[in-house]
Design an enzyme around this catalytic site. Structure first.
Site, PDB file in Angstrom:
ATOM      1  CB  SER A  35      -0.879   0.053   1.146  1.00  0.00           C
ATOM      2  OG  SER A  35      -1.939  -0.755   1.024  1.00  0.00           O
ATOM      3  CB  ALA A 121       1.201  -0.234   4.695  1.00  0.00           C
ATOM      4  CG  MET A 225      -5.557  -6.233   6.562  1.00  0.00           C
ATOM      5  SD  MET A 225      -6.678  -5.169   6.003  1.00  0.00           S
ATOM      6  CE  MET A 225      -6.859  -4.325   7.698  1.00  0.00           C
ATOM      7  CB  SER A 226      -1.256  -8.130   2.004  1.00  0.00           C
ATOM      8  OG  SER A 226      -0.061  -7.622   2.600  1.00  0.00           O
ATOM      9  CG  ASN A 249      -1.325   1.696  11.364  1.00  0.00           C
ATOM     10  OD1 ASN A 249      -0.915   1.368  10.429  1.00  0.00           O
ATOM     11  ND2 ASN A 249      -1.943   0.935  12.536  1.00  0.00           N
TER      12      ASN A 249
HETATM   13  O1  LIG Z   1      -0.443  -5.200   2.966  1.00  0.00           O
HETATM   14  P1  LIG Z   1      -0.785  -3.746   2.174  1.00  0.00           P
HETATM   15  O2  LIG Z   1      -0.979  -4.224   0.695  1.00  0.00           O
HETATM   16  O3  LIG Z   1       0.728  -3.432   1.999  1.00  0.00           O
HETATM   17  O4  LIG Z   1      -1.676  -3.015   2.573  1.00  0.00           O
HETATM   18  C1  LIG Z   1      -1.867  -2.816   4.159  1.00  0.00           C
HETATM   19  O5  LIG Z   1      -2.578  -1.548   4.200  1.00  0.00           O
HETATM   20  C2  LIG Z   1      -4.115  -1.755   4.181  1.00  0.00           C
HETATM   21  C3  LIG Z   1      -4.801  -1.229   5.399  1.00  0.00           C
HETATM   22  O6  LIG Z   1      -4.630   0.318   5.343  1.00  0.00           O
HETATM   23  C4  LIG Z   1      -4.316  -3.386   3.854  1.00  0.00           C
HETATM   24  O7  LIG Z   1      -4.515  -3.677   2.765  1.00  0.00           O
HETATM   25  C5  LIG Z   1      -2.976  -3.831   4.906  1.00  0.00           C
HETATM   26  O8  LIG Z   1      -2.847  -5.217   4.445  1.00  0.00           O
HETATM   27  N1  LIG Z   2      -4.471  -5.368   9.858  1.00  0.00           N
HETATM   28  C1  LIG Z   2      -3.712  -4.124   9.624  1.00  0.00           C
HETATM   29  N2  LIG Z   2      -3.140  -3.842   8.642  1.00  0.00           N
HETATM   30  C2  LIG Z   2      -2.730  -2.711   8.531  1.00  0.00           C
HETATM   31  N3  LIG Z   2      -2.020  -2.302   7.407  1.00  0.00           N
HETATM   32  C3  LIG Z   2      -1.681  -0.847   7.857  1.00  0.00           C
HETATM   33  N4  LIG Z   2      -1.697  -0.812   9.156  1.00  0.00           N
HETATM   34  C4  LIG Z   2      -2.532  -1.934   9.460  1.00  0.00           C
HETATM   35  C5  LIG Z   2      -3.079  -2.226  10.878  1.00  0.00           C
HETATM   36  O1  LIG Z   2      -3.055  -1.591  11.814  1.00  0.00           O
HETATM   37  N5  LIG Z   2      -3.837  -3.521  10.815  1.00  0.00           N
END
Ligand SMILES: O=P(O)(O)O[C@H]1O[C@H](CO)[C@@H](O)[C@H]1O
Ligand SMILES: Nc1nc2[nH]cnc2c(=O)[nH]1
Length: 315
Positions: A35, A121, A225-226, A249
């Site tokens: 991201s 991220a 989440m990835s 964060n």
């Molecule tokens: O993991 P990437 O794709 O960098 O993105 C991260 O940021 C998004 C949440 O802000 C979610 O998709 C999380 O997995």
């Molecule tokens: N699950 C999750 N994904 C993120 N991606 C960027 N920040 C976060 C977070 O605080 N939690």
């Protein structure tokens, strides 16, 4: 694509052959941009962008901060090293089935990629890892994998792939070594880069305080989440893997909950108090930190990529 659907490898590879010059179409190094991190490919030379819509089997990334193209190009000094970058990934929470989420990784492997640098991220669960830190991942904790949400569910994709894949050695020590050497050569402050464990959650909701606490207690340093589905499949395809998480964060894990009962009782007793309001995270904040750290991430990735050809075990 769903589990069990025949994967259109031949068609996708044919599309790459038609759109990418010979010199660039068999990269040994792949990069996944997380991201807000698509800028990692900005310094490529002779770049050829192939939109995902021109690649059979590819979906469209629907998340802000994720473009939907493969970038083929050269990086590094002299003749340069041939690389391919995914500008935008697919997440299960977008509604993509696992075979779609990991399809680009399988394509990279079939193009000749041997080493993959995956970025993301992530939220920090560790008070010692502040926002802006880059965490090189040493291990992961994947609650979905443990509960039958594994990207390798379903028929084996090839008899060459092991059915029961070990993951205790998923993160290449040789690549991680190159990252710390790069940080040294770039004179990076020691605190800018650290090592840690990534927790993969399904999203798209961010963690509740109780969930954050659970992941922290379970030993995770960052959460996102990835990445893990990509790691699992890259491992199955026999690639060397490095993952860099940019902390965007803090996951809010208060020492104690704000007590509404205490507030009401204090008010009734004539001594009103207001305990601290809970903080919340937003995707805008995530993208903002990505923008701030884009240059540093790019320099580190470039430096690692340039050094890969010098390490025999990464060839
Ligand atoms: O993991 P990437 O794709 O960098 O993105 C991260 O940021 C998004 C949440 O802000 C979610 O998709 C999380 O997995
Ligand atoms: N699950 C999750 N994904 C993120 N991606 C960027 N920040 C976060 C977070 O605080 N939690």
């Amino acid at each position: 694509m769903t589990a069990g659907t025949a994967l259109p490898f031949a068609e996708t590879l044919e599309a790459v052959r038609a759109l990418v010059p010979t010199k660039l179409r068999n990269p040994r190094i792949g990069i996944v941009c997380g991201s807000g991190l698509s800028g990692l490919a900005e310094s490529f030379r002779e770049t050829v962008l192939v939109p995902y819509e021109k690649l059979p089997g590819f979906a469209k990334s629907t998340v802000p901060g994720h473009k939907s193209s493969l970038a083929f190009g050269l990086t590094g000094k002299g003749e340069g090293v041939s690389v391919v970058a995914m500008l935008g990934r697919f997440h299960p929470y977008e509604g993509h089935a696992f075979p779609t989420v990991v399809y680009p990784i399988r394509i990279m492997a079939r193009l000749g990629v041997k080493n993959i640098i995956i970025t993301n991220a992530a939220g920090s669960l560790n008070p010692n890892i502040p926002v802006g830190t880059i965490v090189v991942i040493q291990d992961h904790l994947a609650l979905p994998n443990l509960t039958c949400m594994n990207p390798l569910l379903g028929p084996s994709t090839s008899p060459e792939h092991p059915r029961f894949l070990p993951l205790s050695d998923a993160y290449s020590p040789a690549l991680r070594r190159l990252l710390f050497l790069s940080a040294h050569h770039l004179a990076l402050d020691r605190s800018a880069l650290t090592e840690g464990t990534y927790a993969w959650v399904g999203g798209p909701t961010y963690e509740t305080p109780a969930e954050g606490r659970l992941l922290r207690l379970a030993g995770a340093d960052v959460v996102g989440m990835s990445t893990v589905p990509e790691v699992v499949v890259a491992r199955e395809e026999g690639l060397n893997i490095m993952v860099m998480s940019l902390v965007t964060n803090f996951v809010v894990i208060p020492d104690r909950y704000r007590s509404i009962r205490e507030e009401v009782e204090a008010e009734l007793a004539g001594n009103p108090i207001q305990l601290e309001q809970a903080q919340v995270v937003s995707h805008e904040e995530v993208l903002e930190v990505g923008r701030e750290k884009a240059e540093l991430m790019k320099k580190l990735v470039e430096s690692v990529v340039e050094r890969i050809p010098t390490v025999p075990e990464l060839q």
